[in-house]
Write an enzyme that holds these catalytic residues in place. Sequence first.
Site, PDB file in Angstrom:
ATOM      1  N   ASP A 121       0.862  -1.189   0.000  1.00  0.00           N
ATOM      2  CA  ASP A 121       0.000   0.000   0.000  1.00  0.00           C
ATOM      3  C   ASP A 121       0.893   1.232   0.000  1.00  0.00           C
ATOM      4  OD1 ASP A 121      -2.900  -0.902   0.479  1.00  0.00           O
ATOM      5  OD2 ASP A 121      -1.859  -1.984   2.069  1.00  0.00           O
TER       6      ASP A 121
ATOM      7  N   ARG B  25       4.826   3.122   2.747  1.00  0.00           N
ATOM      8  CA  ARG B  25       5.655   2.004   3.216  1.00  0.00           C
ATOM      9  C   ARG B  25       7.135   2.206   2.891  1.00  0.00           C
ATOM     10  NH1 ARG B  25       1.302   1.178   5.947  1.00  0.00           N
ATOM     11  NH2 ARG B  25      -0.292  -0.168   5.041  1.00  0.00           N
TER      12      ARG B  25
ATOM     13  N   ARG C  53      -6.995  10.548   2.478  1.00  0.00           N
ATOM     14  CA  ARG C  53      -6.610   9.491   1.528  1.00  0.00           C
ATOM     15  C   ARG C  53      -7.411   9.633   0.236  1.00  0.00           C
ATOM     16  NH1 ARG C  53      -7.382   3.928   4.514  1.00  0.00           N
ATOM     17  NH2 ARG C  53      -6.354   3.116   2.625  1.00  0.00           N
TER      18      ARG C  53
ATOM     19  N   LYS D 201      -9.352   1.149  -5.128  1.00  0.00           N
ATOM     20  CA  LYS D 201     -10.016   0.725  -3.900  1.00  0.00           C
ATOM     21  C   LYS D 201     -10.842   1.896  -3.343  1.00  0.00           C
ATOM     22  CE  LYS D 201      -5.865   1.679  -1.128  1.00  0.00           C
ATOM     23  NZ  LYS D 201      -4.748   1.129  -0.358  1.00  0.00           N
ATOM     24  N   HIS D 202     -11.845   1.652  -2.495  1.00  0.00           N
ATOM     25  CA  HIS D 202     -12.341   0.397  -1.933  1.00  0.00           C
ATOM     26  C   HIS D 202     -13.789   0.258  -2.405  1.00  0.00           C
ATOM     27  CE1 HIS D 202      -9.327   2.037   0.920  1.00  0.00           C
ATOM     28  NE2 HIS D 202      -8.997   0.781   1.167  1.00  0.00           N
TER      29      HIS D 202
ATOM     30  N   HIS E 106     -11.210  -1.918   9.764  1.00  0.00           N
ATOM     31  CA  HIS E 106     -10.143  -2.680  10.411  1.00  0.00           C
ATOM     32  C   HIS E 106     -10.600  -3.200  11.773  1.00  0.00           C
ATOM     33  CE1 HIS E 106      -7.801  -0.262   7.509  1.00  0.00           C
ATOM     34  NE2 HIS E 106      -6.977  -1.284   7.519  1.00  0.00           N
TER      35      HIS E 106
ATOM     36  N   ASP F 118     -10.482  -6.906   0.349  1.00  0.00           N
ATOM     37  CA  ASP F 118      -9.660  -6.288   1.382  1.00  0.00           C
ATOM     38  C   ASP F 118      -9.236  -7.403   2.347  1.00  0.00           C
ATOM     39  OD1 ASP F 118      -8.343  -4.324   2.810  1.00  0.00           O
ATOM     40  OD2 ASP F 118     -10.075  -2.982   2.932  1.00  0.00           O
TER      41      ASP F 118
END
Length: 448
Positions: free
Chosen positions: A163, A171, A232, A262-263, A275, A347
């Site tokens: 991601d 990352r 985001r 996404k999503h 999450h 996901d």
Amino acid sequence: MYVHNDPMKNKRRHSVQMLFLLAAVLMLLTACGESQKPGSTTNSSAGSNSEQPAVPEGNSESDAEEDAENNQQDHALPPEEADPVQEQLDQLSLDEKIGQMILAGVQGTTLDDQAKQMIADQKVGGIIFYGNNVTTLQGTANFVQSIKEANRSNPVPIFMSVDQEGGKVSRMPEEVESIPSNGKVGATKDAELAETMGKLLARQIQLAGFNVDFAPVLDINSNPNNPVIGDRSFGSSAELVSRLGIAEMKGLRSEGMIPVVKHFPGHGDTSVDSHLDLPVVNKTEKQLAEQEWIPFQAAVKDHVEAVMVAHILFPKLDPDHPASLSDVIIGEHLRGQFNYDGVVITDDLSMGAIAKNYKLNEAAIATVQAGSDILLVAHSYESAKTIFDTLKNAVKNGKITESRIDESVYRILSLKQSYKLSDEQQPSGDLKQLNADIVQWRKQVHAE
């Protein structure tokens, strides 16, 4: 007037008529004999069950030329082209095919024995890295390469995914210059800057050897209380998110990086973090079509390579299953109404939205039946094994047909072949030049 009737004259006339009649009969018999040679049949207009008529003798020269031309054309037809994807699929065992449908996480910052065993036994088709898998740029690149090397005993190259969105979802190690969030880029309303962003994101993760980026985010930031999307997203307008999101997707693609939008069907209007638990969005199909679906429809129109489906319950569409497990949302809408035939990825199935409400084996079967191709499951080697065993047993006991598995694997292999993936591929790029390009681009974003 009286005409004298001469008997002798009448007799001679009758004799001549008989001669003409006899000659005509002989000619007719001769013609019939020639056309009815042994092995031939008549060609009557009434039709019959007899064999095809033999070619008559004495064909004209033009007929012979036409036959020769037709024969030449028949021989000139190109042979049917082979399908390299189908050829590869046909050579895979059931275990290898099911493995292609799993994208798993790994532990730590180096390849451990459990990861090696998972690659060897479950033959997983992809790996995802999270922040805890990343160290220095060189260390991360070495880790990625060790996974590719471990996969070389398998017949299909492996997806190495991450991601890398920009902003808070990054990352990359500190030695790589940062990229601002989609929200910052969205504020510029400049699609050219968004496309450059996609190119820079791709170049960042190519430094470590990745080949898949879970970006761009196509969610519309319509709920100010949303705990998981926020900046985001490119913004609160469907038009803006579509325009800049597709531009970013094209930028990623142009650098040889596989983008995953996404999503789906849209995570922008949730007030719960999936999450942690299962968000519920009480929107109708009409409401979704007027906002959330617009960016995804634009991506499908642009032949997006892969779509990630969210763990969100839309009770007015499907009261029983979240989107990621829903045949209504994946099968009827994304596959059917949108006519999307690319790769569908769930996901992470270990997220609270699923883990708190479904058993992993039940979720795995449901999402495949709904139309998903790749099941993402991170943070546990045991979870990857559970999914592998579940799908294999489902094929054996008839819950899922092997032809259904083949549909998904065909799409996966098509994507890997189209990007010419290889486990021999090495990290690429110039860190110094990339950092300079990011700094220059960042100035343009802040100047807008």
